[in-house]
Design an enzyme around this catalytic site. Structure first.
Site, short mmCIF file in Angstrom:
data_model
loop_
_atom_site.label_atom_id
_atom_site.label_comp_id
_atom_site.label_asym_id
_atom_site.label_seq_id
_atom_site.Cartn_x
_atom_site.Cartn_y
_atom_site.Cartn_z
N HIS A 209 0.87 -1.18 0.00
CA HIS A 209 0.00 0.00 0.00
C HIS A 209 0.91 1.23 0.00
CE1 HIS A 209 -3.34 2.57 0.61
NE2 HIS A 209 -3.67 2.31 1.87
N HIS A 248 -1.96 -1.95 -9.92
CA HIS A 248 -2.97 -1.33 -9.06
C HIS A 248 -4.22 -2.19 -9.07
CE1 HIS A 248 -5.55 1.70 -7.24
NE2 HIS A 248 -4.42 2.25 -6.83
N ASP A 296 2.93 5.94 -7.07
CA ASP A 296 4.11 5.91 -6.22
C ASP A 296 5.42 5.96 -7.00
OD1 ASP A 296 2.85 5.99 -3.79
OD2 ASP A 296 2.44 3.85 -3.78
N1 COA Z 1 5.30 -6.19 -10.39
C1 COA Z 1 5.23 -7.37 -11.04
N2 COA Z 1 4.08 -8.00 -11.33
C2 COA Z 1 2.96 -7.42 -10.92
C3 COA Z 1 2.94 -6.19 -10.24
C4 COA Z 1 4.17 -5.58 -9.98
N3 COA Z 1 4.25 -4.42 -9.33
N4 COA Z 1 1.68 -5.85 -9.95
C5 COA Z 1 0.91 -6.82 -10.45
N5 COA Z 1 1.68 -7.78 -11.03
C6 COA Z 1 1.21 -8.99 -11.68
C7 COA Z 1 0.90 -10.06 -10.65
O1 COA Z 1 2.03 -10.85 -10.37
C8 COA Z 1 -0.18 -10.84 -11.35
O2 COA Z 1 0.42 -11.62 -12.35
P1 COA Z 1 -0.15 -13.09 -12.72
O3 COA Z 1 -1.56 -12.85 -13.20
O4 COA Z 1 0.80 -13.56 -13.77
O5 COA Z 1 -0.12 -13.86 -11.44
C9 COA Z 1 -0.98 -9.76 -12.07
O6 COA Z 1 -0.04 -8.69 -12.30
C10 COA Z 1 -2.16 -9.24 -11.25
O7 COA Z 1 -1.64 -8.76 -10.04
P2 COA Z 1 -2.34 -8.86 -8.64
O8 COA Z 1 -1.29 -8.89 -7.57
O9 COA Z 1 -3.35 -9.95 -8.65
O10 COA Z 1 -3.08 -7.48 -8.59
P3 COA Z 1 -3.74 -6.90 -7.32
O11 COA Z 1 -4.83 -6.03 -7.81
O12 COA Z 1 -4.08 -7.92 -6.32
O13 COA Z 1 -2.55 -6.05 -6.65
C11 COA Z 1 -1.02 -4.40 -6.08
C12 COA Z 1 -2.36 -4.73 -6.77
C13 COA Z 1 -0.91 -2.89 -5.97
C14 COA Z 1 -0.99 -5.01 -4.66
C15 COA Z 1 0.11 -4.99 -6.91
O14 COA Z 1 0.06 -4.47 -8.21
C16 COA Z 1 1.47 -4.71 -6.27
O15 COA Z 1 1.89 -5.45 -5.38
N6 COA Z 1 2.20 -3.64 -6.72
C17 COA Z 1 3.48 -3.29 -6.15
C18 COA Z 1 3.28 -2.45 -4.89
C19 COA Z 1 2.82 -1.04 -5.20
O16 COA Z 1 3.38 -0.35 -6.04
N7 COA Z 1 1.81 -0.61 -4.42
C20 COA Z 1 1.28 0.76 -4.54
C21 COA Z 1 -0.11 0.74 -5.09
S1 COA Z 1 -0.68 2.39 -5.40
#
Ligand code: COA
Length: 353
Positions: A209, A248, A296
């Site tokens: 987050h 996201h 971010d």
């Molecule tokens: N780096 C690499 N792969 C990513 C990614 C990232 N930052 N964000 C998403 N993905 C990939 C996931 O591995 C998943 O791949 P798959 O379908 O092959 O398994 C796919 O994209 C969907 O991701 P998912 O984690 O299910 O999306 P979510 O909606 O649950 O998660 C976040 C959203 C923000 C938690 C996630 O994108 C993340 O962890 N980002 C990094 C942290 C971040 O920048 N947070 C700030 C948010 S404003």
């Protein structure tokens, strides 16, 4: 027994309640009470945005001035509490503000006044804890409003105070994100605002987050070309590592806040090394995985350019988002139902002891 409904893990795409504060919008824009957040950031002051989020309408000039004055009156601490900070001796600012928000003796019991106190104190907790830890002298806050007064304490390029203010406005509110939802769960028990904000701060701290912004710089520093970006992305993906500043839950194609901050950087710092590095990683991530940059990524680059130390990145987010929490606390309590979901039990069958 009432029928149970099974929802996706992480509540993805599950509408859990209604809100009139903000939406990520069908147009792909983040809207604050109907206005595009990027328009508010471009044209309005921090206090206009905060007043809008909390009260549902923009203030007139007199209201804005009064609001600014009352907020800035809160941007100080008495010596007794400064001694509490000295005794805690904790380096991590986010841990400090989470502790200090709950330890502080507030003067008011009224919800809005209590939030006003917390909102004014949060930047002060952030800056003073760090300065005291580093053995520096603490000085009073002053400036042209809340955001400018905060920036003058943590930034170096003061001439870009407006760019910082725009970022603060964009961080202010984002409907049912994890910290706001945590706050709403707490508020739904009818706990007090300070306890609810403590829950929100604890949730914001996590790297998935709010914590993402402070982890972005650690990899951007080693990227100097498109090839470096490609290698970094390839290595991270193949080791199953998430790249901070990307992806996201809601914005699957484009985060409008990221693009706004990127265009701000394009204007003020087109040659900044980390800005170029961020654009290389963004290009390759999108080409390879179709995953867009989130706010971010460019927020970290902007704060770096403005001379803000990384330890402040998450506290900056918190000091802005608390105004969103304020609005959500009131909205939850005004039309409350205890938030208490059910769980699918997968443990052992009932057995005799
Ligand atoms: N780096 C690499 N792969 C990513 C990614 C990232 N930052 N964000 C998403 N993905 C990939 C996931 O591995 C998943 O791949 P798959 O379908 O092959 O398994 C796919 O994209 C969907 O991701 P998912 O984690 O299910 O999306 P979510 O909606 O649950 O998660 C976040 C959203 C923000 C938690 C996630 O994108 C993340 O962890 N980002 C990094 C942290 C971040 O920048 N947070 C700030 C948010 S404003």
């Amino acid at each position: 027994m009432t029928e149970e409904i099974t929802v996706p893990k992480g509540l993805a795409n599950v509408v859990v309640d209604s809100t009139s504060i903000a939406t990520t919008g069908s147009s792909g824009h983040l809207l604050y009470r109907g206005y595009r957040a990027i328009d508010i950031a471009e044209k309005k002051k921090f206090e206009d945005a905060a007043f809008l989020i909390v009260n549902g309408r923009l203030p007139d000039e007199k209201e804005r001035n009064q609001f600014t004055e009352s907020l800035m009156k809160q941007m100080s601490l008495d010596s007794t509490f400064i001694n509490v900070i000295r005794d805690i001796k904790e380096k991590d600012i986010m841990r400090n503000i989470r502790t200090l928000v709950s330890a502080y003796h507030y003067r008011s019991n009224d919800v809005d006044d209590l939030f006003l106190e917390m909102e004014g104190k949060l930047p002060v907790f952030s800056v003073y804890t760090s300065m005291i830890y580093d053995g520096k002298n603490i000085e009073n806050f002053s400036g042209d409003g809340f955001s400018d007064a905060f920036f003058r304490k943590i930034g170096k390029k003061i001439e870009f105070s407006r760019s910082y203010e725009k970022l603060m406005i964009l961080y202010m509110e984002h409907e049912f994100n994890a910290s706001t939802f945590a706050l709403r769960v707490a508020a739904s028990t009818l706990t007090d605002p300070v306890s609810a904000v403590t829950a929100a701060l604890a949730t914001l701290k996590g790297p998935l987050h709010g914590g993402a912004n402070s982890e972005v710089l650690s990899y951007l520093g080693s990227i100097h070309s498109r090839d470096d970006a490609k290698n970094y992305v390839e290595q991270s993906l193949s080791s199953g590592k998430k790249i901070m500043g990307f992806g996201h839950r809601v914005y699957k194609k484009k985060d409008p806040r990221a693009q706004f901050v990127k265009s701000e950087l394009q204007k003020i710092a087109p040659d900044h090394e980390k800005f170029k590095a961020a654009t290389y990683v963004e290009e390759y991530m999108f080409e390879k995985k179709g995953i867009p940059a989130n706010v971010d990524l460019y927020a970290a680059v902007l704060m770096d350019y403005l001379g803000i130390e990384e330890k402040y990145y998450l506290p900056v987010f918190a000091c802005s988002r608390i105004f969103g929490w304020h609005a959500h606390y009131k909205e939850q309590v005004e039309n409350n139902k205890l938030i208490r979901p059910a769980a699918q039990y997968i443990g052992p069958e009932e057995r005799d002891l």
